[in-house]
Scaffold this active site. Structure first.
Site, PDB file in Angstrom:
ATOM      1  N   GLY A  62     -17.156 -45.151   2.082  1.00 56.59           N
ATOM      2  CA  GLY A  62     -16.122 -46.060   2.090  1.00 56.59           C
ATOM      3  C   GLY A  62     -14.932 -45.378   2.799  1.00 56.59           C
ATOM      4  O   GLY A  62     -15.048 -44.811   3.800  1.00 56.59           O
ATOM      5  N   SER A  64     -12.036 -42.599   1.330  1.00 56.48           N
ATOM      6  CA  SER A  64     -11.903 -41.736   0.245  1.00 56.48           C
ATOM      7  C   SER A  64     -10.422 -41.892  -0.208  1.00 56.48           C
ATOM      8  O   SER A  64     -10.172 -41.777  -1.570  1.00 56.48           O
ATOM      9  CB  SER A  64     -12.320 -40.349   0.518  1.00 56.48           C
ATOM     10  OG  SER A  64     -11.559 -39.794   1.744  1.00 56.48           O
ATOM     11  N   CYS A  95     -20.656 -39.484   2.168  1.00 55.86           N
ATOM     12  CA  CYS A  95     -19.507 -39.772   3.000  1.00 55.86           C
ATOM     13  C   CYS A  95     -18.089 -39.405   2.145  1.00 55.86           C
ATOM     14  O   CYS A  95     -17.909 -38.377   1.904  1.00 55.86           O
ATOM     15  CB  CYS A  95     -19.728 -40.639   3.872  1.00 55.86           C
ATOM     16  SG  CYS A  95     -18.467 -40.851   5.517  1.00 55.86           S
ATOM     17  N   ARG A 125     -12.448 -33.534   7.163  1.00 47.48           N
ATOM     18  CA  ARG A 125     -12.656 -35.037   7.407  1.00 47.48           C
ATOM     19  C   ARG A 125     -12.697 -35.509   8.690  1.00 47.48           C
ATOM     20  O   ARG A 125     -12.063 -34.805   9.583  1.00 47.48           O
ATOM     21  CB  ARG A 125     -11.378 -36.028   6.587  1.00 47.48           C
ATOM     22  CG  ARG A 125     -11.356 -35.745   5.132  1.00 47.48           C
ATOM     23  CD  ARG A 125     -10.076 -36.221   4.669  1.00 47.48           C
ATOM     24  NE  ARG A 125     -10.273 -37.706   4.740  1.00 47.48           N
ATOM     25  CZ  ARG A 125      -9.178 -38.518   4.607  1.00 47.48           C
ATOM     26  NH1 ARG A 125      -7.905 -38.066   4.467  1.00 47.48           N
ATOM     27  NH2 ARG A 125      -9.309 -39.767   4.843  1.00 47.48           N
ATOM     28  N   ILE A 162     -20.612 -41.999   9.856  1.00 44.67           N
ATOM     29  CA  ILE A 162     -19.600 -43.076  10.210  1.00 44.67           C
ATOM     30  C   ILE A 162     -18.279 -42.465   9.782  1.00 44.67           C
ATOM     31  O   ILE A 162     -18.077 -41.937   8.725  1.00 44.67           O
ATOM     32  CB  ILE A 162     -19.588 -44.396   9.793  1.00 44.67           C
ATOM     33  CG1 ILE A 162     -20.956 -44.987   9.908  1.00 44.67           C
ATOM     34  CG2 ILE A 162     -18.457 -45.234   9.936  1.00 44.67           C
ATOM     35  CD1 ILE A 162     -21.214 -46.096   8.901  1.00 44.67           C
ATOM     36  N   ARG A 163     -17.446 -41.929  10.816  1.00 42.60           N
ATOM     37  CA  ARG A 163     -16.286 -41.175  10.547  1.00 42.60           C
ATOM     38  C   ARG A 163     -16.577 -39.825   9.321  1.00 42.60           C
ATOM     39  O   ARG A 163     -15.700 -39.627   8.262  1.00 42.60           O
ATOM     40  CB  ARG A 163     -14.988 -41.928   9.997  1.00 42.60           C
ATOM     41  CG  ARG A 163     -14.641 -42.939  10.965  1.00 42.60           C
ATOM     42  CD  ARG A 163     -13.186 -43.400  10.805  1.00 42.60           C
ATOM     43  NE  ARG A 163     -12.983 -44.016   9.657  1.00 42.60           N
ATOM     44  CZ  ARG A 163     -12.039 -43.753   8.631  1.00 42.60           C
ATOM     45  NH1 ARG A 163     -11.286 -42.693   9.238  1.00 42.60           N
ATOM     46  NH2 ARG A 163     -11.905 -44.247   7.542  1.00 42.60           N
ATOM     47  N   HIS A 251     -24.991 -41.671   5.476  1.00 43.99           N
ATOM     48  CA  HIS A 251     -24.928 -42.721   4.312  1.00 43.99           C
ATOM     49  C   HIS A 251     -26.473 -43.210   4.291  1.00 43.99           C
ATOM     50  O   HIS A 251     -26.956 -44.056   5.040  1.00 43.99           O
ATOM     51  CB  HIS A 251     -24.206 -43.884   5.022  1.00 43.99           C
ATOM     52  CG  HIS A 251     -22.848 -43.893   5.052  1.00 43.99           C
ATOM     53  ND1 HIS A 251     -21.820 -44.055   4.226  1.00 43.99           N
ATOM     54  CD2 HIS A 251     -21.984 -43.258   6.100  1.00 43.99           C
ATOM     55  CE1 HIS A 251     -20.675 -43.933   4.701  1.00 43.99           C
ATOM     56  NE2 HIS A 251     -20.827 -43.499   5.692  1.00 43.99           N
ATOM     57  N   GLU A 253     -27.297 -44.956   2.059  1.00 46.83           N
ATOM     58  CA  GLU A 253     -27.124 -46.455   1.519  1.00 46.83           C
ATOM     59  C   GLU A 253     -27.221 -47.484   2.716  1.00 46.83           C
ATOM     60  O   GLU A 253     -27.384 -48.733   2.334  1.00 46.83           O
ATOM     61  CB  GLU A 253     -26.012 -46.486   0.661  1.00 46.83           C
ATOM     62  CG  GLU A 253     -24.775 -46.594   1.105  1.00 46.83           C
ATOM     63  CD  GLU A 253     -24.239 -45.180   1.591  1.00 46.83           C
ATOM     64  OE1 GLU A 253     -24.763 -44.280   1.526  1.00 46.83           O
ATOM     65  OE2 GLU A 253     -22.940 -45.314   1.656  1.00 46.83           O
TER      66      GLU A 253
HETATM   67  N1  GLN Z   1     -13.737 -40.873   7.036  1.00 52.00           N
HETATM   68  C1  GLN Z   1     -13.543 -41.400   5.636  1.00 52.00           C
HETATM   69  C2  GLN Z   1     -12.763 -40.807   4.595  1.00 52.00           C
HETATM   70  O1  GLN Z   1     -11.781 -40.206   4.804  1.00 52.00           O
HETATM   71  C3  GLN Z   1     -15.203 -41.458   5.105  1.00 52.00           C
HETATM   72  C4  GLN Z   1     -15.740 -42.267   5.901  1.00 52.00           C
HETATM   73  C5  GLN Z   1     -17.028 -42.968   5.131  1.00 52.00           C
HETATM   74  O2  GLN Z   1     -17.313 -42.783   3.995  1.00 52.00           O
HETATM   75  N2  GLN Z   1     -17.831 -43.713   6.112  1.00 52.00           N
HETATM   76  O3  GLN Z   1     -12.844 -41.274   3.389  1.00 52.00           O
END
Ligand code: GLN
Length: 284
Positions: A62, A64, A95, A125, A162-163, A251, A253
């Site tokens: 999600g 953080s 993540c 990050r 994802i990121r 992820h 999930e």
């Molecule tokens: N880059 C997000 C963060 O710093 C993490 C991204 C993710 O959980 N998909 O929280």
């Protein structure tokens, strides 16, 4: 016997997806290892009372920063730190969850977010760039071998990034390591804690194990038509474990593959049994 309760922190992010895969994993374990699915109970965690019932906990992907702010305003941050760092109960962060479990995270404004800690690592990050630079990659995850070998068990795991953060440095497991880390620019650290009993003390002596890497340079060069043997490069660390604390950059999930969840449930069962054994109770 009462069920082993496994929680998913449900403040923000992909908690629902984790709960679905936990159920699927429990059904798989019933089939493959004859562990009754009724042995497990899966719950959403939003309060300390719910957390106190859990033997294991997932911190989902999600954002953080948001998760830590909501945890702080719902008075959950300290109970979460106790759960991970003092009780040393099994925790898995995916993540954003991995970021929260790190002792040190960079690209973060000082005071901008708080970490739970538990893993002696520094994460970088958004290592691969922005949301639009999300990608999937087939991953070899040797630790899943303990699950057995039906055909799906040996296929690569689809890593969804994802990121995503990566583990950029494994930190020494020693007191005061956060003080050094905190001197770095744009880096936040988790507060340190002391073990409260013998089981926790032993668990705290564990060191970080690298469970998986993403051979990034090989992958990039391969798409450019250059072939590089994977063993010639180090790759980005995308899965680590330190005793009961487990983190993945990607992820699981967001796939329908429950293998990592199944493996992790077995780790929880072992941890529960270690505690029961120490107290002279019958094993699960
Ligand atoms: N880059 C997000 C963060 O710093 C993490 C991204 C993710 O959980 N998909 O929280």
């Amino acid at each position: 016997m009462s069920a082993i309760i496994v929680g998913v922190l449900a403040l923000q992010g992909a908690f629902y997806e984790h709960l679905q895969l936990l159920k699927k994993a429990a059904a798989t374990l019933e089939q493959s290892k004859s562990i009754p699915a009724s042995q497990w109970e899966f719950i959403e965690v939003r309060t300390k009372e719910q957390l106190d019932r859990c033997e294991g906990l997932i911190l989902p992907g999600g954002e953080s920063t948001t998760i830590s702010l909501v945890a702080a305003s719902s008075n959950l941050l300290e109970p979460l730190r106790d759960f991970v760092k003092l009780d040393r109960k099994p925790v898995w962060g995916t993540c954003a969850g991995l970021i929260l479990l790190a002792e040190s995270a960079n690209r973060t404004k000082k005071g901008g977010q708080e970490l739970i800690g538990g893993l002696d690592v520094r994460v970088n990050r958004n290592h691969f760039g922005r949301q639009t630079e999300s990608f999937q990659a087939p991953l070899e995850l040797p630790f899943l071998e303990s699950l057995g070998s039906s055909s799906q068990d040996t296929s690569p795991f689809t890593g969804v990034f994802i990121r995503a953060p990566v583990v950029e440095k494994i930190l020494p497991n020693q007191e005061g390591v956060q003080t050094e880390e905190e001197k770095r620019e744009e880096t936040v650290v988790a507060p340190s804690r002391e073990a409260k009993d013998q089981v926790a003390k032993e668990a705290m002596e564990d060191h970080v194990e690298v469970l998986a890497k993403l051979p990034g340079r090989a992958a990039r060069l391969a798409t450019a038509g250059v072939d590089i043997p994977a063993e010639q490069e180090t790759g980005d660390i995308i899965a680590v474990r330190q005793g009961n604390v487990f983190g993945t950059s990607f992820h699981p999930e967001l796939t329908d593959d429950a293998r990592i969840h199944a493996w992790w449930l077995l780790q929880i069962q072992e941890a529960v049994n270690r505690r029961r054994d120490a107290k002279g109770l019958p094993l699960r």
